[in-house]
Design an enzyme around this catalytic site. Structure first.
Site, PDB file in Angstrom:
ATOM      1  N   LYS A 174      18.891  16.689   2.630  1.00 33.69           N
ATOM      2  CA  LYS A 174      18.777  15.290   3.032  1.00 33.69           C
ATOM      3  C   LYS A 174      20.160  14.785   3.403  1.00 33.69           C
ATOM      4  O   LYS A 174      21.137  15.053   2.711  1.00 33.69           O
ATOM      5  CB  LYS A 174      18.186  14.478   1.868  1.00 33.69           C
ATOM      6  CG  LYS A 174      18.060  12.973   2.120  1.00 33.69           C
ATOM      7  CD  LYS A 174      17.395  12.292   0.921  1.00 33.69           C
ATOM      8  CE  LYS A 174      17.405  10.777   1.046  1.00 33.69           C
ATOM      9  NZ  LYS A 174      16.772  10.115  -0.126  1.00 33.69           N
ATOM     10  N   LYS A 181      15.470  16.054   5.608  1.00 33.17           N
ATOM     11  CA  LYS A 181      15.169  14.634   5.483  1.00 33.17           C
ATOM     12  C   LYS A 181      16.358  13.806   5.975  1.00 33.17           C
ATOM     13  O   LYS A 181      17.299  13.570   5.224  1.00 33.17           O
ATOM     14  CB  LYS A 181      14.831  14.264   4.036  1.00 33.17           C
ATOM     15  CG  LYS A 181      14.476  12.782   3.853  1.00 33.17           C
ATOM     16  CD  LYS A 181      14.091  12.478   2.411  1.00 33.17           C
ATOM     17  CE  LYS A 181      13.902  10.987   2.190  1.00 33.17           C
ATOM     18  NZ  LYS A 181      13.534  10.674   0.786  1.00 33.17           N
ATOM     19  N   ASP A 229      15.085  13.390  -5.502  1.00 29.79           N
ATOM     20  CA  ASP A 229      16.144  13.332  -4.495  1.00 29.79           C
ATOM     21  C   ASP A 229      17.475  13.225  -5.233  1.00 29.79           C
ATOM     22  O   ASP A 229      17.855  12.170  -5.741  1.00 29.79           O
ATOM     23  CB  ASP A 229      15.949  12.117  -3.574  1.00 29.79           C
ATOM     24  CG  ASP A 229      14.775  12.293  -2.606  1.00 29.79           C
ATOM     25  OD1 ASP A 229      13.814  13.006  -2.963  1.00 29.79           O
ATOM     26  OD2 ASP A 229      14.810  11.698  -1.513  1.00 29.79           O
TER      27      ASP A 229
END
Length: 253
Positions: free
Chosen positions: A162, A194, A100
């Site tokens: 995300k 996300k 991430d």
């Protein structure tokens, strides 16, 4: 929504959780506890998301069906690509399944090409791991800049968009998730979403799942393409899934 429908959707949401501990005081014992929660009474979550220092430990603790995600360039989204590459290489070597990456969001408005190149470089060094790009939408302030961040990340080869680190005042919102989903749909609907931070109840979580179904199609939000970055909501989801009394108060990030 009937109780049976709620129960099934809560189970589906649990299977899409990235159970997260990115607290500054997180310890190995905390990560062990997180791993213990990952196998729930209604099935496993999708992944745990933890600091890079704990990746090797978590990979040894978890079954192979639960992914280990970690963060790089977190939480400030600096533009030192060499430092981010070093973090990424170490995380992959330690067994991370997913990276991430906080993009250099402060540069999006003036230099989206830098962000595209940053994402492309990290994607090229992820090997087998999926790359989730954290856009920090709460710090981009307007729709056009959020869309520019999406375009840069998608052009760089991101596997997921995300919303947030969970470390700023405004994290995931339905409005920001809608923008990300619209850009994902325009790009072919194969990149994941996300939402992260601020997801406190079954209703919150289900709202994001419904957005994904509405914008990208009912078959879009599989666990491979839709995740929720949260930890505190698990108790509420389990209560809904099992038909037991829901906890009071608010669930944390």
């Amino acid at each position: 929504m009937t109780d049976g429908t709620q129960s099934r959707r809560a189970e589906a949401l649990i299977a899409r959780l990235d159970l997260t501990n990115l607290n500054d005081d997180c310890s190995e014992a905390d990560v062990a506890a997180l791993c213990g929660r990952a196998e729930t009474p209604v099935g496993p979550i999708a992944a745990i998301c933890i600091w890079p220092a704990f990746v090797g430990f978590a990979r040894r603790e978890l079954s192979a069906r639960i992914k280990v995600a970690t963060v790089v360039n977190f939480p400030l989204g600096a533009d030192d690509i060499d430092a981010t590459l070093a973090e990424t290489h170490k995380a992959i070597a330690d067994g991370a399944d997913e990276i991430d990456l906080v993009v250099a969001y402060d540069r999006v408005a003036e230099d989206p090409g830098f962000v595209e190149a940053q994402v492309r470089t990290i994607r090229a060094n992820c090997g087998h791991a999926k790359l989730k790009t954290i856009l920090e939408t709460g710090r981009l302030y307007d729709e056009s800049t959020i869309r520019a961040a999406c375009h840069a990340a998608l052009a760089g080869g991101a596997d997921f968009l995300k919303t947030s680190t969970g470390k700023v005042q405004v994290n995931a919102t339905p409005a920001s998730a809608t923008i990300l989903l619209e850009e994902i749909a325009k790009a072919g609907g194969t990149v994941g979403l996300k939402p992260a931070g601020g997801i406190r109840t079954f209703e919150d979580a289900d709202g994001y799942l419904r957005l994904a179904e509405t914008i990208c199609g009912l078959d879009y939000p599989t666990p491979e393409r839709f995740r929720l970055g949260v930890s505190g909501v698990l108790a509420d989801l389990l209560a809904v899934a099992t038909g037991t009394e829901r906890p009071g108060g608010k669930a944390g990030y």
